[in-house]
Design a protein around this motif. Structure first.
Motif, PDB file in Angstrom:
ATOM      1  N   CYS A   7       0.851  -1.192   0.000  1.00 22.58           N
ATOM      2  CA  CYS A   7       0.000   0.000   0.000  1.00 22.58           C
ATOM      3  C   CYS A   7       0.886   1.242   0.000  1.00 22.58           C
ATOM      4  O   CYS A   7       1.799   1.368   0.810  1.00 22.58           O
ATOM      5  CB  CYS A   7      -0.908   0.001   1.224  1.00 22.58           C
ATOM      6  N   GLU A   9      -0.558   4.450  -0.111  1.00 28.93           N
ATOM      7  CA  GLU A   9      -1.332   5.597   0.362  1.00 28.93           C
ATOM      8  C   GLU A   9      -0.970   5.916   1.807  1.00 28.93           C
ATOM      9  O   GLU A   9      -0.752   5.006   2.608  1.00 28.93           O
ATOM     10  CB  GLU A   9      -2.822   5.302   0.241  1.00 28.93           C
ATOM     11  N   CYS A  12      -2.282   3.898   5.452  1.00 29.91           N
ATOM     12  CA  CYS A  12      -2.800   2.538   5.311  1.00 29.91           C
ATOM     13  C   CYS A  12      -1.729   1.532   5.729  1.00 29.91           C
ATOM     14  O   CYS A  12      -0.546   1.856   5.763  1.00 29.91           O
ATOM     15  CB  CYS A  12      -3.319   2.276   3.901  1.00 29.91           C
ATOM     16  N   GLU A  16      -1.930  -4.699   1.560  1.00 27.61           N
ATOM     17  CA  GLU A  16      -3.371  -4.796   1.398  1.00 27.61           C
ATOM     18  C   GLU A  16      -3.659  -5.897   0.395  1.00 27.61           C
ATOM     19  O   GLU A  16      -2.793  -6.267  -0.398  1.00 27.61           O
ATOM     20  CB  GLU A  16      -3.975  -3.474   0.923  1.00 27.61           C
ATOM     21  N   THR A  32     -11.049  -3.940  -1.638  1.00 27.05           N
ATOM     22  CA  THR A  32      -9.739  -3.871  -1.005  1.00 27.05           C
ATOM     23  C   THR A  32      -9.901  -4.176   0.477  1.00 27.05           C
ATOM     24  O   THR A  32     -10.734  -3.565   1.146  1.00 27.05           O
ATOM     25  CB  THR A  32      -9.110  -2.474  -1.184  1.00 27.05           C
ATOM     26  N   TYR A  34      -7.733  -4.179   3.888  1.00 27.85           N
ATOM     27  CA  TYR A  34      -6.512  -3.504   4.321  1.00 27.85           C
ATOM     28  C   TYR A  34      -5.718  -4.330   5.319  1.00 27.85           C
ATOM     29  O   TYR A  34      -5.482  -3.920   6.456  1.00 27.85           O
ATOM     30  CB  TYR A  34      -6.856  -2.121   4.871  1.00 27.85           C
ATOM     31  N   ARG A  35      -5.312  -5.518   4.859  1.00 33.30           N
ATOM     32  CA  ARG A  35      -4.440  -6.390   5.644  1.00 33.30           C
ATOM     33  C   ARG A  35      -3.831  -7.436   4.708  1.00 33.30           C
ATOM     34  O   ARG A  35      -4.344  -7.654   3.611  1.00 33.30           O
ATOM     35  CB  ARG A  35      -5.192  -7.032   6.798  1.00 33.30           C
ATOM     36  N   HIS A  55     -13.892  -0.470  -3.335  1.00 33.13           N
ATOM     37  CA  HIS A  55     -12.814   0.448  -2.958  1.00 33.13           C
ATOM     38  C   HIS A  55     -11.846   0.610  -4.102  1.00 33.13           C
ATOM     39  O   HIS A  55     -11.623  -0.222  -4.887  1.00 33.13           O
ATOM     40  CB  HIS A  55     -12.075  -0.072  -1.740  1.00 33.13           C
TER      41      HIS A  55
END
Length: 55
Positions: A7, A9, A12, A16, A32, A34-35, A55
């Motif tokens: 990621c 961004e 975050c 991801e 998406t 996030y892990r 997402h």
């Protein structure tokens, strides 16, 4: 298609996981999580896929 990505961004997690469904006809869909992929449970995936939010 399932891909684990770095990621880029701000704010975050470092990794991801993106899940994409690319049907032969109709629009592609993408979610998406996030892990990292190895931390995603079946319940996490089910909850993401049942949402209309992409997402």
């Amino acid at each position: 298609m399932v891909r684990q990505l770095v990621c880029t961004e701000p704010g975050c997690p470092p990794l991801e996981t993106v899940v994409a469904v690319l049907p032969m006809d109709g629009p592609a869909r993408r979610w998406t999580l996030y892990r990292p992929a190895d931390q995603i449970t079946e319940d996490d995936l089910r909850a993401a896929l049942l949402t209309d939010q992409q997402h």
